[in-house]
Design a protein around this motif. Structure first.
Motif, PDB file in Angstrom:
ATOM      1  N   LEU A 110       0.809  -1.205   0.000  1.00 30.19           N
ATOM      2  CA  LEU A 110       0.000   0.000   0.000  1.00 30.19           C
ATOM      3  C   LEU A 110       0.848   1.265   0.000  1.00 30.19           C
ATOM      4  O   LEU A 110       0.500   2.249  -0.643  1.00 30.19           O
ATOM      5  N   THR A 111       1.962   1.253   0.727  1.00 28.93           N
ATOM      6  CA  THR A 111       2.803   2.452   0.784  1.00 28.93           C
ATOM      7  C   THR A 111       3.349   2.799  -0.592  1.00 28.93           C
ATOM      8  O   THR A 111       3.308   3.955  -1.030  1.00 28.93           O
ATOM      9  N   ALA A 112       3.849   1.799  -1.306  1.00 28.12           N
ATOM     10  CA  ALA A 112       4.366   2.038  -2.657  1.00 28.12           C
ATOM     11  C   ALA A 112       3.262   2.530  -3.578  1.00 28.12           C
ATOM     12  O   ALA A 112       3.482   3.406  -4.420  1.00 28.12           O
ATOM     13  N   ALA A 113       2.067   1.976  -3.421  1.00 26.05           N
ATOM     14  CA  ALA A 113       0.945   2.384  -4.272  1.00 26.05           C
ATOM     15  C   ALA A 113       0.580   3.846  -4.032  1.00 26.05           C
ATOM     16  O   ALA A 113       0.315   4.598  -4.977  1.00 26.05           O
ATOM     17  N   LYS A 114       0.566   4.280  -2.771  1.00 25.51           N
ATOM     18  CA  LYS A 114       0.224   5.674  -2.456  1.00 25.51           C
ATOM     19  C   LYS A 114       1.268   6.633  -3.023  1.00 25.51           C
ATOM     20  O   LYS A 114       0.930   7.646  -3.634  1.00 25.51           O
ATOM     21  N   VAL A 115       2.534   6.303  -2.806  1.00 30.17           N
ATOM     22  CA  VAL A 115       3.606   7.173  -3.298  1.00 30.17           C
ATOM     23  C   VAL A 115       3.559   7.256  -4.813  1.00 30.17           C
ATOM     24  O   VAL A 115       3.651   8.337  -5.412  1.00 30.17           O
ATOM     25  N   SER A 116       3.392   6.108  -5.457  1.00 33.49           N
ATOM     26  CA  SER A 116       3.385   6.089  -6.910  1.00 33.49           C
ATOM     27  C   SER A 116       2.170   6.804  -7.482  1.00 33.49           C
ATOM     28  O   SER A 116       2.279   7.558  -8.447  1.00 33.49           O
ATOM     29  N   ALA A 117       0.988   6.580  -6.881  1.00 36.45           N
ATOM     30  CA  ALA A 117      -0.234   7.203  -7.391  1.00 36.45           C
ATOM     31  C   ALA A 117      -0.163   8.722  -7.297  1.00 36.45           C
ATOM     32  O   ALA A 117      -0.454   9.440  -8.269  1.00 36.45           O
ATOM     33  N   ALA A 118       0.246   9.222  -6.137  1.00 36.64           N
ATOM     34  CA  ALA A 118       0.361  10.676  -5.981  1.00 36.64           C
ATOM     35  C   ALA A 118       1.446  11.240  -6.884  1.00 36.64           C
ATOM     36  O   ALA A 118       1.297  12.322  -7.465  1.00 36.64           O
ATOM     37  N   GLY A 119       2.543  10.475  -7.032  1.00 39.12           N
ATOM     38  CA  GLY A 119       3.638  10.914  -7.883  1.00 39.12           C
ATOM     39  C   GLY A 119       3.339  10.818  -9.359  1.00 39.12           C
ATOM     40  O   GLY A 119       4.112  11.328 -10.181  1.00 39.12           O
ATOM     41  N   LEU A 120       2.246  10.174  -9.724  1.00 47.18           N
ATOM     42  CA  LEU A 120       1.822  10.106 -11.119  1.00 47.18           C
ATOM     43  C   LEU A 120       0.723  11.120 -11.424  1.00 47.18           C
ATOM     44  O   LEU A 120       0.782  11.844 -12.421  1.00 47.18           O
ATOM     45  N   LEU A 121      -0.282  11.167 -10.564  1.00 48.26           N
ATOM     46  CA  LEU A 121      -1.469  11.974 -10.865  1.00 48.26           C
ATOM     47  C   LEU A 121      -1.191  13.470 -10.827  1.00 48.26           C
ATOM     48  O   LEU A 121      -1.639  14.212 -11.707  1.00 48.26           O
ATOM     49  N   LEU A 122      -0.461  13.936  -9.806  1.00 49.58           N
ATOM     50  CA  LEU A 122      -0.213  15.368  -9.696  1.00 49.58           C
ATOM     51  C   LEU A 122       0.615  15.901 -10.873  1.00 49.58           C
ATOM     52  O   LEU A 122       0.209  16.879 -11.517  1.00 49.58           O
ATOM     53  N   PRO A 123       1.772  15.291 -11.199  1.00 47.66           N
ATOM     54  CA  PRO A 123       2.517  15.816 -12.350  1.00 47.66           C
ATOM     55  C   PRO A 123       1.801  15.621 -13.670  1.00 47.66           C
ATOM     56  O   PRO A 123       1.955  16.433 -14.592  1.00 47.66           O
ATOM     57  N   LEU A 124       1.015  14.558 -13.789  1.00 56.83           N
ATOM     58  CA  LEU A 124       0.243  14.354 -15.017  1.00 56.83           C
ATOM     59  C   LEU A 124      -0.744  15.491 -15.215  1.00 56.83           C
ATOM     60  O   LEU A 124      -0.832  16.078 -16.308  1.00 56.83           O
ATOM     61  N   GLY A 125      -1.477  15.836 -14.148  1.00 53.62           N
ATOM     62  CA  GLY A 125      -2.442  16.933 -14.237  1.00 53.62           C
ATOM     63  C   GLY A 125      -1.776  18.270 -14.503  1.00 53.62           C
ATOM     64  O   GLY A 125      -2.219  19.048 -15.353  1.00 53.62           O
ATOM     65  N   LEU A 126      -0.689  18.550 -13.785  1.00 54.91           N
ATOM     66  CA  LEU A 126       0.022  19.816 -13.986  1.00 54.91           C
ATOM     67  C   LEU A 126       0.647  19.891 -15.380  1.00 54.91           C
ATOM     68  O   LEU A 126       0.668  20.951 -16.010  1.00 54.91           O
ATOM     69  N   GLY A 127       1.169  18.759 -15.854  1.00 55.68           N
ATOM     70  CA  GLY A 127       1.769  18.739 -17.181  1.00 55.68           C
ATOM     71  C   GLY A 127       0.747  18.990 -18.277  1.00 55.68           C
ATOM     72  O   GLY A 127       1.017  19.726 -19.240  1.00 55.68           O
ATOM     73  N   ILE A 128      -0.431  18.397 -18.142  1.00 51.44           N
ATOM     74  CA  ILE A 128      -1.497  18.624 -19.123  1.00 51.44           C
ATOM     75  C   ILE A 128      -1.919  20.089 -19.108  1.00 51.44           C
ATOM     76  O   ILE A 128      -2.083  20.716 -20.169  1.00 51.44           O
ATOM     77  N   ALA A 129      -2.090  20.656 -17.916  1.00 48.27           N
ATOM     78  CA  ALA A 129      -2.464  22.067 -17.809  1.00 48.27           C
ATOM     79  C   ALA A 129      -1.402  22.965 -18.433  1.00 48.27           C
ATOM     80  O   ALA A 129      -1.719  23.924 -19.152  1.00 48.27           O
ATOM     81  N   THR A 130      -0.128  22.651 -18.197  1.00 42.25           N
ATOM     82  CA  THR A 130       0.952  23.439 -18.781  1.00 42.25           C
ATOM     83  C   THR A 130       0.937  23.350 -20.298  1.00 42.25           C
ATOM     84  O   THR A 130       1.175  24.342 -20.997  1.00 42.25           O
ATOM     85  N   GLY A 131       0.648  22.151 -20.815  1.00 43.09           N
ATOM     86  CA  GLY A 131       0.578  21.975 -22.255  1.00 43.09           C
ATOM     87  C   GLY A 131      -0.474  22.855 -22.901  1.00 43.09           C
ATOM     88  O   GLY A 131      -0.265  23.406 -23.995  1.00 43.09           O
ATOM     89  N   PHE A 132      -1.604  23.028 -22.228  1.00 42.88           N
ATOM     90  CA  PHE A 132      -2.662  23.899 -22.763  1.00 42.88           C
ATOM     91  C   PHE A 132      -2.293  25.378 -22.635  1.00 42.88           C
ATOM     92  O   PHE A 132      -2.740  26.202 -23.433  1.00 42.88           O
ATOM     93  N   LEU A 133      -1.462  25.718 -21.632  1.00 39.49           N
ATOM     94  CA  LEU A 133      -1.129  27.116 -21.389  1.00 39.49           C
ATOM     95  C   LEU A 133       0.049  27.616 -22.231  1.00 39.49           C
ATOM     96  O   LEU A 133       0.199  28.821 -22.414  1.00 39.49           O
ATOM     97  N   LEU A 134       0.878  26.704 -22.741  1.00 41.80           N
ATOM     98  CA  LEU A 134       2.006  27.133 -23.555  1.00 41.80           C
ATOM     99  C   LEU A 134       1.514  27.785 -24.847  1.00 41.80           C
ATOM    100  O   LEU A 134       0.476  27.393 -25.383  1.00 41.80           O
ATOM    101  N   PRO A 135       2.246  28.758 -25.357  1.00 40.02           N
ATOM    102  CA  PRO A 135       1.837  29.401 -26.614  1.00 40.02           C
ATOM    103  C   PRO A 135       1.735  28.402 -27.763  1.00 40.02           C
ATOM    104  O   PRO A 135       2.418  27.369 -27.770  1.00 40.02           O
ATOM    105  N   GLY A 136       0.900  28.719 -28.722  1.00 41.62           N
ATOM    106  CA  GLY A 136       0.682  27.826 -29.852  1.00 41.62           C
ATOM    107  C   GLY A 136       1.922  27.579 -30.678  1.00 41.62           C
ATOM    108  O   GLY A 136       2.000  26.576 -31.398  1.00 41.62           O
ATOM    109  N   SER A 137       2.930  28.457 -30.593  1.00 42.18           N
ATOM    110  CA  SER A 137       4.150  28.273 -31.373  1.00 42.18           C
ATOM    111  C   SER A 137       4.944  27.044 -30.932  1.00 42.18           C
ATOM    112  O   SER A 137       5.801  26.557 -31.679  1.00 42.18           O
TER     113      SER A 137
END
Length: 455
Positions: A110-137
């Protein structure tokens, strides 16, 4: 009926240039990789630098004539080098999968699952948001902003298990519970990361519609199910047959054939070839019949020659001169900040939710934040698919390098504050022989990193 004319062989000059390209890049990669390790840095940083030195960042502006001769901007010539690099990365991914120890994940639960899940979901969400915010160029022509954002999210959420495993090995932390927890969470990250990369790559290849999204998810699931039900006994039978020989050659040849056929199968399904190679590697790891000693010649060839050559070719696509433009430099700083905050913060939060203390959480954050090899492979995939242009590719590879360089010093600082008895307070399973100070000598994921030393 007249016979068809034979296909022309490679020209004499093209062969000469190809041989010099391989020899020159491999020599630079080995020298700079060794130099990096002397300074206690991941060798992949030096190997990537080999390509950067002879690419558009340095050699091309300084010696344009020699650069054009050695690296002619012709698809037929560069494709030869790319083919060798692709073979290297497929075998690297396959060997890495074959070295994974899923018993670590089961033990850390369970400990590995919690660390991995949080370490995947947060950067995935932030990365997607950043991708939409970057200029179209920054979005290549022909790529939808949604696919670009999804791909950037995947790039932000991966981890590089090899880099941190080597650091743990150097710090004599592999036998500690905190070290094994980092490794087990990294294994989960790798599996999920390859799966997500395959899904997004399929969307980039076929298009973005409701049907494509559904099949992009279902196809990888189908591949995994097929591998588990039909692939595993086939792989086990093939390895058992090869293992009857006292020589390692049949085993090496069998593993190469299995990995390449698996890669070809997923490539034919418009998934990424490396996904098939990784799945095959996992089947080999879980077959229970492979003699790790017989895999040693393949591991040596891949990690000593083919992998450094791949990273050198990856460095060729970097153009650091682009960072002289304020827009590109600003985007690079923003993406790096998001990558570090997301991955480091996610793993830290997951560790704290598992009742680890702040120093243990800091160590986990440092380990999971390292991108290294995996992010370089993701970046090369994005460039090949046309999801990334030269600027965004350079930014993503920079994230891989910087986060890999960050990991060792932060991990050393955190572990200096972790008590020697911390393993008994991690809220995990009862101490194992490994936790009590006896290194795990089984055929686990560490074997690759002991020999590679950096990847």
């Amino acid at each position: 009926m007249p016979l068809a004319a034979p296909v022309p062989t490679i020209g004499q000059h093209a062969l000469l240039v190809f041989l010099l390209q391989v020899a020159f890049l491999l020599l630079l990669a080995l020298v700079l990789g060794r130099l990096a390790t002397r300074f206690r840095l991941p060798a992949v940083a030096g190997e990537l630098s080999a390509g950067v030195l002879v690419g558009p960042s340095l050699l091309q502006p300084l010696l344009p004539g020699f650069s054009h001769w050695l690296l002619p901007q012709r698809a037929d010539q560069m494709n030869l080098l790319d083919a060798v690099g692709q073979l290297g990365v497929l075998l690297l991914v396959g060997v890495t999968g074959a070295e994974m120890n899923f018993a670590l994940v089961r033990r850390r639960g369970l400990t590995a699952a919690k660390v991995s899940a949080a370490g995947l979901l947060l950067p995935l969400g932030l990365g997607i948001a950043t991708g939409f915010l970057l200029p179209g160029s920054f979005v290549p022509a022909g790529t939808t902003p949604t696919v670009f954002a999804l791909f950037l999210g995947v790039a932000m959420c991966v981890s590089a298990l090899p880099v941190i495993a080597k650091t743990l090995l150097d710090m004599k932390l592999l036998h500690r519970d905190i070290g094994q927890l980092i490794l087990s969470a990294g294994v989960v990250d790798d599996v999920v990361g390859w799966f997500l990369l395959s899904v997004v790559s399929a969307m980039a290849t076929v298009g973005l519609t409701a049907g494509v999204v559904a099949t992009s998810v279902l196809y990888p699931v189908g591949v995994v199910l097929f591998a588990a039900v039909i692939g595993r006994p086939l792989v086990r039978a093939a390895l058992r047959w090869a293992g009857h020989s006292e020589s390692a050659m049949p085993t090496v040849a069998t593993v190469v054939v299995l990995v390449l056929f698996s890669a070809a199968a997923t490539q034919a399904m418009h998934l990424e070839a490396i996904f098939g190679a990784f799945v095959c590697g996992v089947l080999i790891a879980t077959s229970g019949v492979l003699d790790p000693v017989k895999l040693e010649p393949l591991r040596t060839l891949v990690l000593a020659a083919l992998a450094p050559l791949f990273f050198a070719t990856a460095g060729l696509r970097m153009d650091l001169t682009a960072l002289a433009r304020p827009a590109v430099l600003g985007a690079a700083v923003a993406v790096l900040a998001v990558a570090v905050a997301g991955k480091f913060g996610g793993a830290f939060i997951g560790a704290r939710l598992s009742r680890l203390n702040r120093w243990e959480a800091l160590a986990l954050g440092a380990g999971m934040n390292s991108r290294g090899v995996v992010e370089v492979i993701v970046a090369m995939t994005g460039l090949r698919l046309g999801v990334l242009n030269t600027e965004t590719y350079t930014i993503v590879v920079l994230v891989a390098i910087v986060t890999s360089l960050m990991a060792p010093p932060i991990l050393r600082y955190a572990m200096a504050h972790v008590e020697e008895t911390a393993g008994t307070r991690l809220g995990m399973d009862p101490p194992t022989a490994a936790a009590q100070g006896t290194p795990d000598r089984g055929p686990d994921a560490v074997r690759t990193f002991e020999h590679r030393g950096d990847a």
